[in-house]
Enzyme design. Sequence first.
Site, PDB file in Angstrom:
ATOM      1  N   LEU A 126       0.811  -1.220   0.000  1.00 55.44           N
ATOM      2  CA  LEU A 126       0.000   0.000   0.000  1.00 55.44           C
ATOM      3  C   LEU A 126       0.844   1.270   0.000  1.00 55.44           C
ATOM      4  O   LEU A 126       0.333   2.338   0.309  1.00 55.44           O
ATOM      5  CB  LEU A 126      -0.922  -0.004   1.233  1.00 55.44           C
ATOM      6  N   SER A 127       2.112   1.189  -0.349  1.00 51.70           N
ATOM      7  CA  SER A 127       2.962   2.373  -0.284  1.00 51.70           C
ATOM      8  C   SER A 127       2.571   3.441  -1.309  1.00 51.70           C
ATOM      9  O   SER A 127       2.914   4.614  -1.147  1.00 51.70           O
ATOM     10  CB  SER A 127       4.432   1.990  -0.489  1.00 51.70           C
TER      11      SER A 127
END
Length: 278
Positions: A126-127
């Site tokens: 989810l960066s």
Amino acid sequence: MSRTTAWMLLLACMVIVCFQPGASFSIPNNLRQYQHVRNHHHLTRCYGGGGGNDDNNNVASSGDPWSDEDDGDENSSKDEGSVQDGIQNWLESGEAMEDFKTYSVSLGIALALRLLIIEPRYIPSLSMYPTFDVGDQLAVEKVTKLVRPYKRKQVVVFNPPQTFRDIVNNNYGGDGNNPKSKEALIKRIVAVGGDKVEVRGGKLYVNDIKQDEPFTAEDAAYDFGPVMVPEGELLVLGDNRNHSLDGHIWGFLPSENVIGRAVFTYWPPWRIGNDGMY
């Protein structure tokens, strides 16, 4: 096999070669663990049973009980012989060599496209949320980096610099050879060579100008800079600013490390498009 059939098969081969997702991208956070809670759908496998009256499941006993099975073995042998004869006839024909040439040329073109022009990648973390979600698959083109300079807000895929590898190896172990330290990463360019960049009050400033960033998940919970980006290098950050191991931790990215630019998401179908990509 007709020429039309051969080309259709090779077109399918090209699609498979070009659009199988590549290596994973990123470690999801800046050394702080977090979770993304999701609902999991469990698949239930259904098995069909015989059931009913046992008499209905029995083979009639009149005549030779093995006669049907013998006939089946004989027919199976004939079928196998027919298939082998068909393959042998095809190999001995001129059409086989023609099909082989068609396959070879098409496969070569597909591999060249993937190696030099465009390749698929998938998102494991989810960066870069909300621009990319876990499981998204996207196309990365490799041509424009050769003819145009990098621009702010472009999303790029790149090989990690040594500083990133050192951080991962020191924190995740692996005797300096942790596989995570070698995985390609995806981040957004926020500053290029010669830019003055700073993060303060949760906002990004480039050359003292506050940047409009509608693609970020939230304001940054850290301060960074001000620093000058050296020529030939880039500063890249994740869109999920507080959950990304990016340039505000490991520094600048050499431009030669860039593999290509993300241009569109092609899977899953409901996320097809290029929102947030410049």
